[in-house]
Design a protein around this motif. Structure first.
Motif, PDB file in Angstrom:
ATOM      1  N   UNK A  94      -3.243   6.805 -10.074  1.00 43.49           N
ATOM      2  CA  UNK A  94      -3.813   5.688  -9.315  1.00 43.49           C
ATOM      3  C   UNK A  94      -3.720   5.994  -7.824  1.00 43.49           C
ATOM      4  N   UNK A  95      -4.453   5.207  -7.033  1.00 43.29           N
ATOM      5  CA  UNK A  95      -4.532   5.449  -5.597  1.00 43.29           C
ATOM      6  C   UNK A  95      -3.475   4.689  -4.804  1.00 43.29           C
ATOM      7  N   UNK A  96      -2.740   3.787  -5.457  1.00 39.68           N
ATOM      8  CA  UNK A  96      -1.681   3.098  -4.754  1.00 39.68           C
ATOM      9  C   UNK A  96      -1.782   1.592  -4.830  1.00 39.68           C
ATOM     10  N   UNK A  97      -0.902   0.928  -4.088  1.00 37.60           N
ATOM     11  CA  UNK A  97      -0.819  -0.526  -4.052  1.00 37.60           C
ATOM     12  C   UNK A  97      -1.581  -1.051  -2.841  1.00 37.60           C
ATOM     13  N   UNK A  98      -2.310  -2.157  -3.039  1.00 36.77           N
ATOM     14  CA  UNK A  98      -3.115  -2.709  -1.965  1.00 36.77           C
ATOM     15  C   UNK A  98      -2.299  -3.208  -0.791  1.00 36.77           C
ATOM     16  N   UNK A  99      -2.803  -2.984   0.420  1.00 32.50           N
ATOM     17  CA  UNK A  99      -2.087  -3.401   1.631  1.00 32.50           C
ATOM     18  C   UNK A  99      -1.991  -4.918   1.741  1.00 32.50           C
ATOM     19  N   UNK A 100      -3.054  -5.634   1.374  1.00 31.70           N
ATOM     20  CA  UNK A 100      -3.044  -7.086   1.458  1.00 31.70           C
ATOM     21  C   UNK A 100      -1.928  -7.665   0.597  1.00 31.70           C
ATOM     22  N   UNK A 101      -1.836  -7.210  -0.649  1.00 35.10           N
ATOM     23  CA  UNK A 101      -0.784  -7.695  -1.535  1.00 35.10           C
ATOM     24  C   UNK A 101       0.596  -7.393  -0.970  1.00 35.10           C
ATOM     25  N   UNK A 102       0.737  -6.234  -0.340  1.00 41.18           N
ATOM     26  CA  UNK A 102       2.039  -5.861   0.211  1.00 41.18           C
ATOM     27  C   UNK A 102       2.449  -6.750   1.381  1.00 41.18           C
ATOM     28  N   UNK A 103       1.486  -7.121   2.210  1.00 36.95           N
ATOM     29  CA  UNK A 103       1.808  -8.005   3.335  1.00 36.95           C
ATOM     30  C   UNK A 103       2.210  -9.382   2.824  1.00 36.95           C
ATOM     31  N   UNK A 104       1.474  -9.903   1.841  1.00 37.84           N
ATOM     32  CA  UNK A 104       1.845 -11.188   1.237  1.00 37.84           C
ATOM     33  C   UNK A 104       3.245 -11.082   0.621  1.00 37.84           C
ATOM     34  N   UNK A 105       3.516  -9.967  -0.048  1.00 38.66           N
ATOM     35  CA  UNK A 105       4.830  -9.768  -0.672  1.00 38.66           C
ATOM     36  C   UNK A 105       5.936  -9.776   0.375  1.00 38.66           C
TER      37      UNK A 105
END
Length: 501
Positions: A352-363
Motif C-alpha cells: 500500500x501507499x500509506x496512511x492518509x494525511x487528513x486522517x492523521x491530522x484528525x487523529x
C-alpha cells in the motif's frame, strides 16, 4: 479455470452443530449460506461432492442434493461442468420473521458509534492545517507530529517510547497483517489465544505458518462442551508456550476479544520471558485496552511487564482509534524497535501507499483529547453493558454473561452447544451474530456467542428480544449423533487446543 474444492471434512468442521429440529436440507443450505456471508467459504469455491459430504456429515445424499439445489435457487451457488456446485455470490439479506420494523441488527462487529465530538476534531484539523490539502496526502511511516503524540502517550502510560519506534498504519488489522507478512515464512510456528480475534488467526495462517493455540477465557480448556472456569490457567499457558516455541505470538492481554478478560499481572512477565527466550516476537494487540468499564483507570502497556530490555524489544504493540474514536477513522499504529519499524516500512511499500494525511491530522487532535474521549466511552459502554446484562437476565436466564473489566463485547455461555443454530435462526430474524466457533478452531466454542454491547440501548433491547425468538428455535430437539459426527469430522477436543494445526 477449475475452482478450488472445499473438502467435505473441512466443511463439516466449519458447519459446527448445524442441525436443529426442522428440515435438514434447509438447515444445511442456510448454514452454508452463513459461512459464505461471513467469508469463511470464499466466492469461487467448489463445494464437496454430494456423496462425500453426505458420508462425512452423516446425512442422506438426498438431503445434500436438496440443500445444494436450494443454494442454486437462491443464487448463492451454480453448477459448473467439471467443478460441481460452486459458490458464486453472497446470500441476500435474511427473512425478517417477527422483526416488526424490518431493519437488520448487525452484531457481527463490535464497533461503537462515532465519538460525539468527532465533527469538532475535523473542524480543528482544517483550521490547524490550512496547507494540508496541497500536500501529496499520504505516507508509509506516519506524520512526525502524530508519531510524537503516540510515543508521548505510551511514555505517559509507563512505557518510555520515542517517535522512531512508531509507524502509523491503516488501523490495527492492517498492522497485524503487515507484521505477520514481514516476520513469518511458510512452516513457521505461531501462537494465538483461543478464542481470539478471527482476522488475526487469518493473518497468521495466510503466511503459511502453523498455528497453535493458548486456551483463555471461561471454559476454554475444555472446548465446546466447557463450563465456566478460570480465564487464565497460567501453568497450561506457559507449558504450551514452551512446547510450541513459536516465531510469532499474537495476544490480546487487556479486555480480550471476545472474552473481555485481562491477563493477570503475575502471568505477563513470565509469559514474555518464556516466549522471548525462544526467540519469539509477541504482538500485543491493545485496540481495546483503554476501554474500561466502571470508572476510568490507567492501563499499563503489556510491554512494560518485561523485566529485561531485550524482552521488551521483542514485544510489538498494536493500537488503533477505531474502537475509541470512530471505526471510519482508519488510523492505527505499531510500536516496535526502530530497526523493526524500518523493516516493516520496507515491507509495507509492496502492499500500500500509506496512511492518509487528513486522517492523521484528525487523529492527532483526537489524541490531544484522548482522556476526555476515553472517559466518555467508559460512561457509555458501562451503561450499555448494564442494559445487555439486564435484558439477557430477563429474557434468556439460561445464558451466562460474565462480569468483565472492559472492552466492547461479552463472551456469553449459552448453556449448550447451539451457537451455530442460533446464528442461523437469528439471521432469519434480522440479527447478524457470528457463531462461537468462528473465534477458534472449527468445532469448538459451540457453547458460546460473542455479543457486543457497543450499540444503542434500544438496539440492544431489540436484539435480545429477537435472539430470544431465535433461541427458542435453535435450542429445540436436534438430530442425534452429534458426538459421532464431531469425531467423524475430526473436530478438535479440548486437549487438541494445544496442538499445532
Amino acid at each position: 479455470m477449475i475452482a478450488q474444492r472445499l473438502p467435505a471434512r473441512r466443511l463439516v468442521q466449519l458447519l459446527g452443530e448445524w442441525r436443529g429440529s426442522g428440515h435438514s436440507y434447509r438447515e444445511l443450505s442456510d448454514s452454508v449460506g452463513l459461512l459464505v456471508r461471513d467469508g469463511r467459504i470464499p466466492l469461487g469455491t467448489a463445494l464437496p461432492a454430494e456423496r462425500q459430504l453426505a458420508e462425512v456429515a452423516g446425512v442422506s445424499r438426498t438431503t445434500v442434493a436438496a440443500a445444494y439445489q436450494r443454494l442454486r435457487e437462491q443464487g448463492i451457488a451454480q453448477s459448473r461442468q467439471g467443478s460441481g456446485t460452486v459458490v458464486r455470490a453472497q446470500p441476500a439479506a435474511g427473512e425478517r420473521i417477527d422483526a416488526a420494523d424490518g431493519f437488520e441488527i448487525d452484531l457481527s462487529g463490535a464497533c461503537p458509534a462515532p465519538w460525539h465530538g468527532l465533527d469538532g476534531l475535523a473542524r480543528a484539523a482544517v483550521d490547524a492545517q490550512p496547507a494540508l490539502f496541497r500536500e501529496i496526502g499520504f505516507d508509509t511511516i506516519g506524520r512526525p507530529a502524530l508519531r510524537e503524540r503516540i510515543a508521548a502517550r505510551y511514555t505517559a502510560r509507563g512505557l518510555p517510547t520515542t517517535p522512531d519506534q512508531i509507524m502509523v498504519t491503516l488501523g490495527a488489522q492492517h498492522a497485524v497483517f503487515l507484521i505477520a507478512r514481514t516476520l513469518l515464512r511458510r512452516g513457521d510456528r505461531t501462537l494465538i489465544e483461543s478464542p481470539s480475534y478471527p482476522h488475526a488467526r487469518e493473518a497468521l495462517a495466510a503466511t503459511g505458518a502453523l498455528v497453535a493455540e493458548l486456551p483463555v477465557g471461561p471454559g476454554a480448556p475444555a472446548g465446546a462442551g466447557a463450563t465456566a472456569g478460570p480465564a487464565y490457567d497460567a501453568a497450561t499457558i506457559l507449558d504450551i508456550a514452551r512446547r510450541t516455541s513459536p516465531r510469532l505470538a499474537y495476544l490480546i492481554p487487556d479486555h480480550h476479544n471476545p472474552t473481555g478478560q485481562c491477563m493477570p499481572d503475575e502471568l505477563r512477565a513470565e509469559l514474555i520471558a518464556t516466549l522471548t527466550a525462544q526467540g519469539a516476537h509477541i504482538i500485543a494487540d491493545e485496540t481495546t485496552a483503554e476501554l474500561v468499564l466502571g470508572r476510568p483507570r490507567p492501563i499499563l502497556p503489556f510491554a512494560a511487564a518485561a523485566t529485561q530490555p531485550h524482552q521488551q524489544d521483542s514485544v510489538i504493540t498494536v493500537g488503533s482509534l477505531g474502537k475509541t474514536v470512530w471505526g471510519g477513522l482508519r488510523v492505527g499504529w505499531i510500536r516496535a524497535t526502530p530497526d523493526l519499524i524500518a523493516r516493516l516500512e520496507t515491507s509495507r511499500r509492496i502492499g500500500d501507499l500509506g496512511t492518509g494525511s487528513w486522517e492523521q491530522v484528525v487523529a492527532g487532535h483526537a489524541l490531544d483529547r484522548y482522556d476526555e474521549i476515553l472517559a466518555d466511552r467508559t460512561t457509555e459502554l458501562t451503561a450499555r453493558h448494564r442494559v445487555l446484562s439486564e435484558q439477557l437476565d430477563a429474557h434468556l436466564p439460561g445464558w451466562t454473561m460474565p462480569s468483565v473489566p472492559g472492552g466492547v463485547c461479552a463472551w456469553v455461555d449459552l448453556g449448550g452447544p447451539h451457537s451455530t443454530r442460533l446464528s442461523r435462526e437469528a439471521a432469519r430474524l434480522g440479527v447478524r451474530i457470528p457463531p462461537g466457533s468462528q473465534f477458534g478452531s472449527p468445532g469448538v466454542f459451540e457453547r458460546f456467542a460473542r455479543i457486543p454491547f457497543s450499540a444503542e440501548p434500544a438496539v440492544l433491547t431489540d436484539a435480545v428480544a429477537r435472539l430470544r425468538l431465535a433461541w427458542d428455535r435453535a435450542a429445540g430437539p436436534a438430530s442425534v449423533g452429534a458426538a459421532a459426527r464431531g469425531a467423524a469430522a475430526g473436530i478438535l477436543d479440548g486437549d487438541a487446543l494445544a496442538a499445532v494445526i
